[in-house]
Design an enzyme around this catalytic site. Sequence first.
Site, short mmCIF file in Angstrom:
data_model
loop_
_atom_site.label_atom_id
_atom_site.label_comp_id
_atom_site.label_asym_id
_atom_site.label_seq_id
_atom_site.Cartn_x
_atom_site.Cartn_y
_atom_site.Cartn_z
N ASP A 69 0.91 -1.34 0.26
CA ASP A 69 -0.04 -0.01 -0.19
C ASP A 69 0.84 1.31 0.17
OD1 ASP A 69 0.79 -0.84 2.71
OD2 ASP A 69 -1.12 0.49 3.57
N ASP A 119 0.08 8.16 10.84
CA ASP A 119 -0.60 7.06 10.53
C ASP A 119 -2.04 6.96 11.50
OD1 ASP A 119 -1.53 4.36 9.97
OD2 ASP A 119 0.36 3.51 11.04
N HIS A 169 0.42 -1.56 13.51
CA HIS A 169 0.20 -0.04 13.58
C HIS A 169 -0.18 0.30 14.96
CE1 HIS A 169 -0.30 0.39 9.25
NE2 HIS A 169 -0.65 -0.80 9.30
ZN LIG Z 1 0.23 1.08 4.91
ZN LIG Z 2 2.99 -0.79 6.27
#
Ligand SMILES: [Zn+2]
Ligand SMILES: [Zn+2]
Length: 556
Positions: A75, A193, A367
């Site tokens: 991505d 993020d 994440h």
């Molecule tokens: Zn990503």
């Molecule tokens: Zn990543």
Amino acid sequence: MTTNKLQVTPLGGLGEFGMNIMALRYGDHILVIDSGMMFPEEELLGVDLVMPDFAYLKENAEHVRALILTHGHEDHIGAVPLLLSELNIPVYGTAFTLALVERRLDEYDLEYEPSLHPVKPRQLLEIGPFKIEFIHVTHSMVSCVALAITTPVGVVIHTGDFKVDPTPTDNELFDLHTLADYGKRGVLLLLSDSTNADRPGYTESERAVRPRFEDIFNRAERKLVISCFSSSIHRIQLMLDLSQEFGRKVAIVGRSMVSVTEIAHSLGLLEIPDGVLIRPQDVMNTPAQKVTVLISGTQGEPMSALSRLAVDNHKHISLERGDVVALSSRIIPGNEKAIFRMLDHMSRRGADVLYGSMNPPIHVSGHGSIEELRLVLNLVRPRYFVPIHGEYRQLSKHARLAEHLRSSGLEETFLLESGDVLELEPQSARKNGRVNVGRVCIDSGSVDEVVEEVVIRDRRHLSEDGIVLPIIAINRHTGKIETLPEIVSRGFASAEDGSTFLQDARQVVARTLETSTVEEKTDWGVMKEKVRADLKRYIVKETSRRPLIMPVILEV
Ligand SMILES: [Zn+2]
Ligand SMILES: [Zn+2]
């Protein structure tokens, strides 16, 4: 354009999952950060890949200076070949990220030799008015960086993807010090993020899966089949280490698993214990309790090694009763059906299938959760904040997390979506217009085959309302229509209920032909379009359905 302003424009990845790409512009200088792709959602029938539309970058081609990559997940790099096929610009990223880019470029014929420049954390790079520092961050992948970009109006921090892993498997710590240094000196804009902005607490360390796998290795009496993303070098290292400890040999199976582990090994990012590897063709003649199979295909991709193993269609390896299959990965929304079907097949063969949420975990996210996002916000203390990487609800949750910084210098948080332009000066920031963004759909992994919007529309009509083929026979010599046109249909309900509908439709086509001029009749393109339009009008009026209509003209 005014030269003393900085424009920050996400071209993908905000308000949508995946396809991360962003443009930074100061005067005549544009930097591109990441160029990722997206896996298609269900409404994009039969499309294999979705890439960002580079219209804005193409319009400003002469100003685009470089592409900077944060890390090697699809991505973030999946659309690099497509971007480089449009623009010949230098690419900067860590050695591992660039090696993964090269692997993608191998599948695609670029007309020139791309210029790829490896960078290291703490390295400084100057491109036009931008000074870029690479800052090491922890994530589910190795060699990931955040970017600190010093511009004439102030410092922009782009986190890339991250979690704050206090005990990373490779012992490479998140460089929070450098991030904090920038915070102390003053940061104009933070881009951070948001993927897990709706998850409370902290995300577990990559090491947190070790207890679960120790247990699995302890109990397994026969073959162990373990699947994770091929880019999860941390996870692969753990499986190699545990196999070594428990006296198992490892076979690495599946194209992407083999090539990514080779890349990581050659760059010194993966340690393969001596003598631990065996070839896939030796798995079945090694005692089952002495084998680990590391295999790609966690998402049930139909051609993957794991899917083939599930239906006993793998060249070298079979699943047997008592084997253990462990999926150390997340089930990406949209892939549930394919994954569960694959797991059903494996269960039927008598394998013990382990997946999903467990405690201790069999998989951890890459994440950061809320507390980690807060930590980064507090260290950076930006004047302006833009949550990135996430759907709107996640961006909005992340924006809320920054509210308490109002008393520590935060002026404003902007919820941007892909295409929005944020314009910054040292003392001000505002949304100012939009640029063209969109998606490009691609079939079967080939960058050449861009599927037009119309193809997708056709596929939707096909799946919902079926297909109708009016077949018209024209006499080659006289140019006249010999018989009443035929109509063949498939999957179109109204045509199959025995009514007079089809008979009437044939008359509609015949009338179209009769009322056309001689000139029109000699142009088959025109005739097909006229027949299609008239028949469509009739079908919509009679049935409110919109099947795909494909006139066929035969010369007899
Ligand atoms: Zn990503
Ligand atoms: Zn990543």
